[in-house]
Motif scaffolding. Sequence first.
Motif, PDB file in Angstrom:
ATOM      1  N   PRO A 115       0.822  -1.216   0.000  1.00  0.00           N
ATOM      2  CA  PRO A 115       0.000   0.000   0.000  1.00  0.00           C
ATOM      3  C   PRO A 115       0.854   1.264   0.000  1.00  0.00           C
ATOM      4  N   GLN A 116       2.040   1.179   0.629  1.00  0.00           N
ATOM      5  CA  GLN A 116       2.912   2.355   0.672  1.00  0.00           C
ATOM      6  C   GLN A 116       3.405   2.742  -0.716  1.00  0.00           C
ATOM      7  N   ALA A 117       3.675   1.737  -1.557  1.00  0.00           N
ATOM      8  CA  ALA A 117       4.142   2.031  -2.910  1.00  0.00           C
ATOM      9  C   ALA A 117       3.052   2.727  -3.711  1.00  0.00           C
ATOM     10  N   LEU A 118       1.820   2.230  -3.587  1.00  0.00           N
ATOM     11  CA  LEU A 118       0.719   2.874  -4.301  1.00  0.00           C
ATOM     12  C   LEU A 118       0.481   4.288  -3.773  1.00  0.00           C
ATOM     13  N   ALA A 119       0.614   4.456  -2.452  1.00  0.00           N
ATOM     14  CA  ALA A 119       0.421   5.782  -1.870  1.00  0.00           C
ATOM     15  C   ALA A 119       1.489   6.753  -2.353  1.00  0.00           C
ATOM     16  N   GLU A 120       2.722   6.271  -2.503  1.00  0.00           N
ATOM     17  CA  GLU A 120       3.793   7.144  -2.998  1.00  0.00           C
ATOM     18  C   GLU A 120       3.506   7.607  -4.422  1.00  0.00           C
ATOM     19  N   ALA A 121       2.976   6.683  -5.259  1.00  0.00           N
ATOM     20  CA  ALA A 121       2.647   7.071  -6.634  1.00  0.00           C
ATOM     21  C   ALA A 121       1.580   8.162  -6.645  1.00  0.00           C
ATOM     22  N   ALA A 122       0.588   8.032  -5.764  1.00  0.00           N
ATOM     23  CA  ALA A 122      -0.452   9.053  -5.692  1.00  0.00           C
ATOM     24  C   ALA A 122       0.117  10.379  -5.204  1.00  0.00           C
ATOM     25  N   GLU A 123       1.000  10.327  -4.201  1.00  0.00           N
ATOM     26  CA  GLU A 123       1.580  11.555  -3.655  1.00  0.00           C
ATOM     27  C   GLU A 123       2.466  12.254  -4.680  1.00  0.00           C
ATOM     28  N   ARG A 124       3.254  11.489  -5.436  1.00  0.00           N
ATOM     29  CA  ARG A 124       4.134  12.075  -6.448  1.00  0.00           C
ATOM     30  C   ARG A 124       3.392  12.387  -7.742  1.00  0.00           C
ATOM     31  N   ILE A 178       2.702   3.936 -11.828  1.00  0.00           N
ATOM     32  CA  ILE A 178       3.451   2.792 -11.310  1.00  0.00           C
ATOM     33  C   ILE A 178       3.988   2.000 -12.492  1.00  0.00           C
ATOM     34  N   LEU A 179       5.265   1.685 -12.453  1.00  0.00           N
ATOM     35  CA  LEU A 179       5.839   0.770 -13.428  1.00  0.00           C
ATOM     36  C   LEU A 179       5.960  -0.582 -12.740  1.00  0.00           C
ATOM     37  N   LEU A 180       5.114  -1.509 -13.150  1.00  0.00           N
ATOM     38  CA  LEU A 180       5.076  -2.843 -12.538  1.00  0.00           C
ATOM     39  C   LEU A 180       5.833  -3.822 -13.426  1.00  0.00           C
ATOM     40  N   SER A 181       6.838  -4.470 -12.848  1.00  0.00           N
ATOM     41  CA  SER A 181       7.612  -5.486 -13.566  1.00  0.00           C
ATOM     42  C   SER A 181       7.443  -6.816 -12.844  1.00  0.00           C
ATOM     43  N   VAL A 182       6.960  -7.830 -13.573  1.00  0.00           N
ATOM     44  CA  VAL A 182       6.666  -9.135 -12.996  1.00  0.00           C
ATOM     45  C   VAL A 182       7.505 -10.195 -13.694  1.00  0.00           C
ATOM     46  N   ALA A 216      12.828   8.680 -12.175  1.00  0.00           N
ATOM     47  CA  ALA A 216      12.299  10.040 -12.284  1.00  0.00           C
ATOM     48  C   ALA A 216      10.811  10.053 -12.598  1.00  0.00           C
ATOM     49  N   GLY A 217      10.389   9.090 -13.427  1.00  0.00           N
ATOM     50  CA  GLY A 217       9.023   9.170 -13.935  1.00  0.00           C
ATOM     51  C   GLY A 217       8.026   8.236 -13.303  1.00  0.00           C
ATOM     52  N   PHE A 218       8.476   7.316 -12.440  1.00  0.00           N
ATOM     53  CA  PHE A 218       7.588   6.258 -11.977  1.00  0.00           C
ATOM     54  C   PHE A 218       7.926   5.838 -10.547  1.00  0.00           C
ATOM     55  N   VAL A 219       6.952   5.231  -9.904  1.00  0.00           N
ATOM     56  CA  VAL A 219       7.226   4.384  -8.751  1.00  0.00           C
ATOM     57  C   VAL A 219       7.382   2.972  -9.305  1.00  0.00           C
ATOM     58  N   LEU A 240       9.746   3.924 -24.838  1.00  0.00           N
ATOM     59  CA  LEU A 240       8.454   3.690 -24.207  1.00  0.00           C
ATOM     60  C   LEU A 240       8.322   4.502 -22.918  1.00  0.00           C
ATOM     61  N   LEU A 241       9.361   4.523 -22.093  1.00  0.00           N
ATOM     62  CA  LEU A 241       9.310   5.298 -20.853  1.00  0.00           C
ATOM     63  C   LEU A 241       9.032   6.766 -21.141  1.00  0.00           C
ATOM     64  N   SER A 242       9.716   7.304 -22.140  1.00  0.00           N
ATOM     65  CA  SER A 242       9.524   8.715 -22.494  1.00  0.00           C
ATOM     66  C   SER A 242       8.099   8.968 -22.969  1.00  0.00           C
ATOM     67  N   ALA A 243       7.572   8.043 -23.800  1.00  0.00           N
ATOM     68  CA  ALA A 243       6.225   8.230 -24.332  1.00  0.00           C
ATOM     69  C   ALA A 243       5.175   8.148 -23.230  1.00  0.00           C
ATOM     70  N   VAL A 244       5.360   7.235 -22.286  1.00  0.00           N
ATOM     71  CA  VAL A 244       4.388   7.096 -21.203  1.00  0.00           C
ATOM     72  C   VAL A 244       4.404   8.338 -20.308  1.00  0.00           C
ATOM     73  N   VAL A 245       5.598   8.832 -19.995  1.00  0.00           N
ATOM     74  CA  VAL A 245       5.698  10.039 -19.174  1.00  0.00           C
ATOM     75  C   VAL A 245       5.018  11.211 -19.866  1.00  0.00           C
TER      76      VAL A 245
END
Length: 664
Positions: free
Chosen positions: A31-40, A44-48, A75-78, A134-139
């Motif tokens: 939950p802290q990771a999701l909260a950080e994304a909302a605060e910033r 979220i960049l999720l890698s599985v 710089a652009g993601f949690v 891709l990172l640049s385009a998403v940002v």
Amino acid sequence: MSPGTNTLAGAASPYLRQHADNPVHWQQWTPQALAEAAERDVPILLSVGYAACHWCHVMAHESFEDDEVAAAMNAGFVCVKVDREERPDIDAVYMNATVALTGQGGWPMTCFLTPDGRPFFCGTYYPKAAFLQLLSAVVDTWRNRRDEVEQASERIAAELQSIAGALPGGGPEIAPTLCDHAVAAVLRDEDTARGGFGGAPKFPPSALLEALLRHAERTGSTQALDAVRRCGTAMARGGIYDQLAGGFARYSVDNAWVVPHFEKMLYDNALLLRVYAHWARRTGDGLARRVAGQTARFMLDELGEADMFTSSLDADAAGLEGSTYVWTPLQLTEVLGVDDGRWAASVFGVTEAGTFEAGASVLQLRTDPDDPDRFERVRTALLAARLTRPQPGRDDKVVTAWNGLAITALAEASVALAAPELADAAARCATALINLHLVDGRLRRASLGGRVGDSAAILEDHAMLATGLLMLYQLTADDAWLTTATRLLDIALARFADPDRPGRWFDTADDAEQLMLRPADPLDGATPSGASSIAEALLIAAHLAAGDRADRYRQAAAEALQAHSPLLAGAPRSAGHWLAVAETAVRGPLQIAVACDTPGSSLLAQARRLAPGGAIVVGGEAGSSELLVGRDRVAGADAAYVCRGRVCDMPVTTTEDLAAALAR
């Protein structure tokens, strides 16, 4: 876990720890990771991925270890890393999104999410240059065209909700004719020339082979048994099987089982051990017997740890895929000398051209050598030499479900191979697993190094462990195994069954972490689905438990099979384990209760050897188990009571009469 740091060093997953030194500021899914994304206000960049995944390593080396890529990610993601084996619930949700968006899935899986977890762009492996673009385009899209992100995430979320757990209603009755038609459909898809089903890449069809074996035992079908023989032989003779140390790789990149993707998974080997053991028991086939014994030995020697079983061996060693396993003619000669080297090259199909990269060959054994003593000497020498090479890494994570598969396979193989030491190993595993993974009455998914993780167990964990414990109960008559198994099944019924749709099951508990949707996938894949696995466990337990509990299990098993009969009618290749369970169900299932004064009863031993796959066999004194209530020895002799469902034959006292009763 402060922002701006990599927090994976303390993870309970070896895969996550592999990324602890990346310059990427990886976090675990919290939950802290999701909260950080909302605060910033960043995505979220999720890698599985998972530890034995070759292309996961490639993307890590190309991108996640690269300072330029890491800077863009930070710089652009949690940035969140997930081990799909530790959190299959997260993997399932976002793999469905990836498939919905791209038409295919795989690992590494790369998803971009809103801070509340909704995906808006998904993919798999990206080389460095493409990933940077891709990172640049998403940002840019996130900052300047946020409305497009919201529209995409809402559309994807709605589509996933619409297909979640979707099954057509009104399926056909679970009956012999349904199983017959399903098997006929499967056999039409067989690759009769090379064994197995479909083209490259080719995966071991473990559940389908088990279903075909059960069908052959129910009907006497030579076609089904021949399909098992063709596939089982082709895999055992090919490069997907380790001809030196035993054990199967994950899949073959070609359609003839020659070149594997070299990782070795516990679940594959446990499922295939079960198949080869049943094939050996059914036919006496020497190859099946040898491969079953070697696969069990591989599991114990290479994956065993503190009486339990670890998850996998990597595809790579020292950064090179397959480097531990492949050979050239020159390498054989260097180890064995000229004469034995040439002979080994002929026996194992090692050529100058090679079957793998850079002229190397994967070892095959297309025929048994005519000099077994020479072969054993050569095999031993090559294995010793191979141990001097860099070895693949091992994922030491202990997963409950896969250990449950191992317990079942070892228990059944102990009967098929007359190897009681395998049953002992299964019992030790079950004891260690219960002691560590059952915490405050609830099951956990995984542990590492004797420390249990926080991830809650899912449906397959409860089902596969329960099945293993029920197998041990049948072998030992120890009530403790039955007690724990029924405890797990009661939890499953209370927490995972869909209260609004009888027979349907969720993969996560009703009190588990709430994701964007609650996964419920009934299709069998590399492992049996949680739903088909719970159906198997309930079907067995219905005849071992007592009273109202047995009735409850019987009804739940019947509802599960009936709810998923459309899969057997329309997509049997994606429902191999459902088909195996249905084959057992339409036989009653078959039950054999042997009234005897000693566990060493020859009639009980014969009952276990003759019992078809899925049958329930118990032995002991009258009244010692539910199936022996009111059943005793006959005229001073041990007696076997054969039942199909709730209909029982007259007791028999000789092995000949027992064989005849089972053949009816």
